[in-house]
Design an enzyme around this catalytic site. Structure first.
Site, PDB file in Angstrom:
ATOM      1  N   ASP A  92      -1.151  -0.582   6.073  1.00 20.81           N
ATOM      2  CA  ASP A  92      -1.297   0.087   7.367  1.00 20.81           C
ATOM      3  C   ASP A  92      -2.735   0.094   7.855  1.00 20.81           C
ATOM      4  O   ASP A  92      -3.013   0.569   8.949  1.00 20.81           O
ATOM      5  CB  ASP A  92      -0.802   1.534   7.278  1.00 20.81           C
ATOM      6  CG  ASP A  92      -1.753   2.411   6.471  1.00 20.81           C
ATOM      7  OD1 ASP A  92      -2.054   2.045   5.306  1.00 20.81           O
ATOM      8  OD2 ASP A  92      -2.204   3.454   6.982  1.00 20.81           O
ATOM      9  N   ASP A 138      -0.121   5.118   0.896  1.00 18.16           N
ATOM     10  CA  ASP A 138      -0.348   6.086   1.959  1.00 18.16           C
ATOM     11  C   ASP A 138      -0.289   5.410   3.324  1.00 18.16           C
ATOM     12  O   ASP A 138      -1.049   4.486   3.610  1.00 18.16           O
ATOM     13  CB  ASP A 138      -1.709   6.772   1.775  1.00 18.16           C
ATOM     14  CG  ASP A 138      -1.770   7.618   0.516  1.00 18.16           C
ATOM     15  OD1 ASP A 138      -0.989   8.569   0.420  1.00 18.16           O
ATOM     16  OD2 ASP A 138      -2.578   7.309  -0.371  1.00 18.16           O
ATOM     17  N   ASP A 177       0.874  -1.164   0.000  1.00 18.43           N
ATOM     18  CA  ASP A 177       0.000   0.000   0.000  1.00 18.43           C
ATOM     19  C   ASP A 177       0.916   1.221   0.000  1.00 18.43           C
ATOM     20  O   ASP A 177       2.107   1.110   0.352  1.00 18.43           O
ATOM     21  CB  ASP A 177      -0.891  -0.023   1.245  1.00 18.43           C
ATOM     22  CG  ASP A 177      -1.714   1.245   1.382  1.00 18.43           C
ATOM     23  OD1 ASP A 177      -2.403   1.611   0.413  1.00 18.43           O
ATOM     24  OD2 ASP A 177      -1.652   1.873   2.454  1.00 18.43           O
TER      25      ASP A 177
END
Length: 334
Positions: free
Chosen positions: A214, A17, A15
């Site tokens: 995250d 961001d 991922d």
């Protein structure tokens, strides 16, 4: 093959961001970690729900912060959503675009016609994150969906991580339409749907991919749905309290403070940690309560406590008996 966590996989899907970048700045250690994977020949891909940039823009951004990347390595929810619409609709169909220019450009590349008002008679509304999206365009989207247009959301991330803290994400904007229309989108394309991950694995001919994210509700849940192992890093949205409370569909294979965990033994990141004590910590369980004692690496304590909460102890039943344990639980908001 090396003996560390990353060495057990032939593709690492990141991922962006909260894992590699915050808005447009690199997270500490991310360029070095990804560079090390490149040096050892491990395939890398990026799967992002952020629909505000096209693959080539993302690749240029990554290269600019020291992470050499090719557009083909980047899979975005904007591109995937436009591709889905291109398959479902006749060429040239009008599509009302709620989002950034990147989403509009993807719609054009899919052979469709981007529009911005109900009067253009859109047959679909595609909604993605865009910092300039305002009430007027959201209103046109509501009117169009109510008139019969198909409603496609690139993703439903409630927040977007930033150096200043979480900001409203596309999910918050989707909630505006959901409230006004009193219904859900017809289709959500991005994570936690598994498509971005399975496409990345297919493109790389990977047999054993690892997803790194995250967010439990998108990255990790998407990996679980895709049947892939996953690593949660604590540099973005989901924190220790979220992990302790996670249901089976949102539980990662591993957890680490940051991307350096890729280069440590897998056993040092496996979650839950199947033991009563490790690394200076000890967890004592008594029915529906568990007590943390000792001191050491917070991630080790987290892995020990996940064993308790994932096996019936409510998060509210956790407590600390040492000063360090009490401070740690307080830091986690428990």
């Amino acid at each position: 093959m090396t003996d560390d966590l990353a060495g057990g996989y032939d593709l690492v899907v990141f991922d962006l961001d909260g894992v590699v970048i915050l808005i447009d700045h690199a997270i500490d250690g991310a360029p070095e970690a990804i560079g090390a994977l490149h040096e050892r020949g491990t395939a890398v891909a990026y799967a992002t729900n952020n629909a505000s940039r096209r693959s080539a823009e993302v690749a240029a951004l990554l290269t600019g912060i020291g992470v050499p990347a090719q557009p083909a390595e980047v899979l975005t929810s904007a591109g995937a959503s436009a591709a889905v619409l291109g398959e479902k609709l006749p060429a040239g169909s009008p599509v009302l675009v709620v989002g950034a220019d990147a989403l509009r450009d993807e719609v054009v590349d899919a052979g469709l016609t981007p529009v911005s008002t109900l009067e253009d008679k859109p047959v679909a509304v595609v909604q993605g994150y865009g910092p300039e999206v305002g009430w007027r365009l959201l209103a046109e989207a509501v009117l169009s969906v109510r008139a019969g247009a198909m409603w496609v959301a690139t993703n439903t991330d409630k927040t977007l991580p930033s150096p200043r803290g979480p900001l409203p994400g596309n999910g918050s904007l989707v909630a505006v339409l959901r409230t006004a229309l009193d219904r859900e989108p017809d289709l959500v394309v991005g994570k936690p749907e598994p498509g971005l991950f399975t496409t990345a694995a297919s493109q790389s001919h990977a047999e054993r991919p690892l997803v790194v994210g995250d967010r439990l509700d998108t990255d990790i849940q998407g990996a679980v749905t895709a049947g892939m192992d996953s690593l949660l890093v604590l540099t973005g949205v989901s924190g220790p309290a979220d992990l302790l409370a996670a249901g089976p569909e949102r539980r990662p294979s591993f957890v680490a403070a940051d991307l350096s965990g890729l280069f440590r033994p897998a056993a040092d990141a496996t979650v839950p940690l199947d033991a009563d004590e490790a690394g200076g910590w000890r967890v004592t369980r008594d029915d529906d309560t568990a007590t943390l004692d000792g001191e050491g690496d917070p991630v080790v304590a987290l892995r020990l406590l996940c064993r308790a909460t994932w096996n019936g102890v409510p998060v509210s039943g956790l407590s600390g008996s040492s000063e360090q344990a009490r401070d740690l639980l307080a830091e986690w908001g428990l």
